[in-house]
Design a protein around this motif. Sequence first.
Motif, PDB file in Angstrom:
ATOM      1  N   LEU A  26      73.537 -15.772  39.701  1.00 45.57           N
ATOM      2  CA  LEU A  26      74.312 -15.910  40.947  1.00 45.57           C
ATOM      3  C   LEU A  26      73.613 -15.419  42.200  1.00 45.57           C
ATOM      4  CD1 LEU A  26      76.941 -16.160  42.278  1.00 45.57           C
ATOM      5  CD2 LEU A  26      77.594 -13.782  41.998  1.00 45.57           C
ATOM      6  N   SER A  27      73.461 -16.295  43.364  1.00 39.77           N
ATOM      7  CA  SER A  27      72.426 -15.668  44.239  1.00 39.77           C
ATOM      8  C   SER A  27      73.283 -16.053  45.631  1.00 39.77           C
ATOM      9  CB  SER A  27      71.264 -16.658  44.413  1.00 39.77           C
ATOM     10  OG  SER A  27      71.391 -17.829  44.623  1.00 39.77           O
ATOM     11  N   HIS A  28      73.051 -15.495  46.832  1.00 37.73           N
ATOM     12  CA  HIS A  28      73.593 -15.879  48.016  1.00 37.73           C
ATOM     13  C   HIS A  28      72.569 -16.159  49.107  1.00 37.73           C
ATOM     14  CE1 HIS A  28      75.349 -14.461  52.019  1.00 37.73           C
ATOM     15  NE2 HIS A  28      76.565 -15.032  51.447  1.00 37.73           N
ATOM     16  N   THR A  29      72.740 -17.426  49.502  1.00 38.27           N
ATOM     17  CA  THR A  29      71.910 -17.960  50.458  1.00 38.27           C
ATOM     18  C   THR A  29      72.514 -18.422  51.835  1.00 38.27           C
ATOM     19  OG1 THR A  29      70.532 -18.905  48.601  1.00 38.27           O
ATOM     20  CG2 THR A  29      70.046 -19.757  50.616  1.00 38.27           C
ATOM     21  N   TYR A  30      72.045 -17.786  52.780  1.00 32.24           N
ATOM     22  CA  TYR A  30      72.848 -18.222  54.100  1.00 32.24           C
ATOM     23  C   TYR A  30      71.839 -18.644  55.182  1.00 32.24           C
ATOM     24  CZ  TYR A  30      71.568 -13.561  55.895  1.00 32.24           C
ATOM     25  OH  TYR A  30      70.744 -12.653  56.544  1.00 32.24           O
ATOM     26  N   THR A  31      72.041 -19.139  56.220  1.00 33.45           N
ATOM     27  CA  THR A  31      71.248 -19.440  57.458  1.00 33.45           C
ATOM     28  C   THR A  31      71.798 -19.077  58.635  1.00 33.45           C
ATOM     29  OG1 THR A  31      70.146 -21.348  56.248  1.00 33.45           O
ATOM     30  CG2 THR A  31      70.050 -21.285  58.529  1.00 33.45           C
ATOM     31  N   ASP A  32      71.139 -18.221  59.366  1.00 38.83           N
ATOM     32  CA  ASP A  32      71.892 -17.955  60.682  1.00 38.83           C
ATOM     33  C   ASP A  32      70.860 -18.516  61.841  1.00 38.83           C
ATOM     34  OD1 ASP A  32      69.508 -16.340  60.976  1.00 38.83           O
ATOM     35  OD2 ASP A  32      70.741 -14.189  60.425  1.00 38.83           O
ATOM     36  N   GLU A  33      70.965 -18.091  63.169  1.00 35.01           N
ATOM     37  CA  GLU A  33      70.344 -18.613  64.246  1.00 35.01           C
ATOM     38  C   GLU A  33      68.778 -18.475  63.995  1.00 35.01           C
ATOM     39  OE1 GLU A  33      72.417 -14.971  65.749  1.00 35.01           O
ATOM     40  OE2 GLU A  33      72.982 -16.703  64.487  1.00 35.01           O
ATOM     41  N   TRP A  34      68.571 -17.311  63.244  1.00 32.14           N
ATOM     42  CA  TRP A  34      66.969 -17.071  63.073  1.00 32.14           C
ATOM     43  C   TRP A  34      66.327 -17.476  61.925  1.00 32.14           C
ATOM     44  CZ3 TRP A  34      70.558 -13.111  64.510  1.00 32.14           C
ATOM     45  CH2 TRP A  34      70.666 -12.939  65.886  1.00 32.14           C
ATOM     46  N   HIS A  35      66.871 -17.380  60.827  1.00 33.38           N
ATOM     47  CA  HIS A  35      66.167 -17.866  59.496  1.00 33.38           C
ATOM     48  C   HIS A  35      67.174 -18.005  58.444  1.00 33.38           C
ATOM     49  CE1 HIS A  35      67.669 -13.597  58.785  1.00 33.38           C
ATOM     50  NE2 HIS A  35      67.246 -13.707  57.580  1.00 33.38           N
TER      51      HIS A  35
END
Length: 165
Positions: A8-17
């Motif tokens: 289980l992992s958590h991968t997100y993208t915001d406005e910077w990275h």
Amino acid sequence: MEYFVYVLSHTYTDEWHTDSKLLGFLNSLKGVEEMKKQAFILPGFKEYPECFVVNQYILDKIHWAEGFHEAIGEMGRDYLEKGDEVDKNCRSVKELELNNIFSVSHYYTINTHLDDERYIGVFSSLDQAEKAVEILKMKPGFKSHPDGFDISELDLNVLLWNSGF
């Protein structure tokens, strides 16, 4: 017989990275759902609830078995795009009654702001993990950075990232 572990992992993208956090290794889908519930209430994870990712990795399989030639990926981190293909003959590690696994990764510093990092695999014993490292030390890329391997013994079904972000 091949066995697999859930990751289980958590991968997100915001406005910077884009950022990815490994939350844990599990032996059942029920455990995956319970861990998601634990992480979901923590800062950061609850702001990106759709970003939990579940993969399956075959136990004692070496990723990057042919080595590598250059640093690629965001910030030099070369993530596996997805888990392994698991067929109906592959069984959960739950059948092995393991309490822990050995995770192997490789990293080295390119410059002050950049590391190159690769996830190698998950192994059933320290001996299996060490054998994988010895094989990879002779492959392109890895042989230039033989001290960059990390073997971590990790408990199954335990949330590794428990403070939020």
